[in-house]
Scaffold this active site. Structure first.
Site, PDB file in Angstrom:
ATOM      1  N   HIS A  54       0.834  -1.209   0.000  1.00 56.94           N
ATOM      2  CA  HIS A  54       0.000   0.000   0.000  1.00 56.94           C
ATOM      3  C   HIS A  54       0.869   1.260   0.000  1.00 56.94           C
ATOM      4  CE1 HIS A  54      -3.221   2.767   1.337  1.00 56.94           C
ATOM      5  NE2 HIS A  54      -2.267   3.278   2.097  1.00 56.94           N
ATOM      6  N   GLU A  55       1.871   1.286   0.858  1.00 59.80           N
ATOM      7  CA  GLU A  55       2.735   2.476   0.942  1.00 59.80           C
ATOM      8  C   GLU A  55       3.575   2.644  -0.325  1.00 59.80           C
ATOM      9  OE1 GLU A  55       2.173   4.687   3.122  1.00 59.80           O
ATOM     10  OE2 GLU A  55       0.877   3.428   4.347  1.00 59.80           O
ATOM     11  N   HIS A 103       1.551   4.305  -3.101  1.00 58.87           N
ATOM     12  CA  HIS A 103       1.474   5.773  -3.065  1.00 58.87           C
ATOM     13  C   HIS A 103       2.624   6.383  -3.869  1.00 58.87           C
ATOM     14  CE1 HIS A 103      -1.856   6.642  -0.422  1.00 58.87           C
ATOM     15  NE2 HIS A 103      -1.388   5.847   0.534  1.00 58.87           N
ATOM     16  N   GLU A 127      -6.099   6.974  -1.615  1.00 59.66           N
ATOM     17  CA  GLU A 127      -6.014   5.852  -0.684  1.00 59.66           C
ATOM     18  C   GLU A 127      -6.616   4.586  -1.288  1.00 59.66           C
ATOM     19  OE1 GLU A 127      -4.396   5.521   2.170  1.00 59.66           O
ATOM     20  OE2 GLU A 127      -3.681   7.572   2.005  1.00 59.66           O
TER      21      GLU A 127
END
Length: 148
Positions: free
Chosen positions: A18-19, A22, A75
Site C-alpha cells: 500500500h505504501e 502511493h 487511498e
C-alpha cells in the site's frame, strides 16, 4: 498506526505494498500540484476581496469538495495497487483486508480511541474501514490468481 494491527508477514507485506503504491502512483506530486492551484486561487480571491471574506468560504469548500475526495481516491488506488503488488511479491492479498478488519473492530469496540473517534468518511482523508474492506473483496479474485 497500521503496523500495530499486523500479525503476520503477509499483513506487513500488504501494508508495505500500500505504501509503495502511493509512491508508484505519484500521489505526493498530485497533492503538491493541487495545493499549488488552491494557493493561486486563494491569492486571486484575496486580490478581489482584500478583507478575506471569499477566502473564508473558499478554503473550507476546496478542502471538503476537492482535497478530501482526492485523498480518499488516492487511498483507494493505493489499496488496489498495494494488494496487487503484495500478490506479485508472493504475499497473501487477503492479508491487508485482515488488517483493516482488526482496525475496524478496534474502533468499534473502543479499544483504540484514535480509531473510535474517526470522522465520517466524507470528512476524512481516508475511506472508512468498511469501504476499504468491501473494495478489497472486489479486487481479491484478480489478486488471488496472481498469488496462486
Amino acid at each position: 498506526g497500521m503496523f500495530k494491527y499486523a500479525r503476520t508477514e503477509d499483513e506487513i507485506g500488504g501494508i508495505l505494498g500500500h505504501e509503495m503504491a502511493h509512491n508508484l502512483a505519484r500521489h505526493q506530486g498530485e497533492k503538491i500540484s493541487s495545493t499549488a492551484v488552491v494557493g493561486v486561487l486563494a491569492r486571486l480571491l484575496l486580490f478581489l476581496d482584500p478583507t478575506g471574506g471569499y477566502l473564508l468560504v473558499f478554503l473550507p469548500a476546496s478542502e471538503l469538495f476537492s482535497e478530501l475526495p482526492n485523498s480518499r481516491s488516492q487511498e483507494t488506488e493505493a489499496d488496489n495497487i498495494g494488494m496487487y503488488l503484495a500478490a506479485k511479491a508472493c504475499y497473501d492479498p487477503e492479508a491487508l483486508g485482515r488488517v483493516f478488519r482488526r482496525m475496524d473492530q478496534a474502533g468499534s469496540d473502543g479499544s483504540d480511541q484514535n480509531l473510535a473517534l474517526k470522522p465520517p468518511e466524507f470528512l476524512s482523508t481516508h475511506p472508512s474501514d468498511e469501504t476499504r474492506i468491501n473494495n478489497m473483496k472486489k479486487w481479491l479474485p484478480r489478486d488471488k490468481k496472481i498469488f496462486h
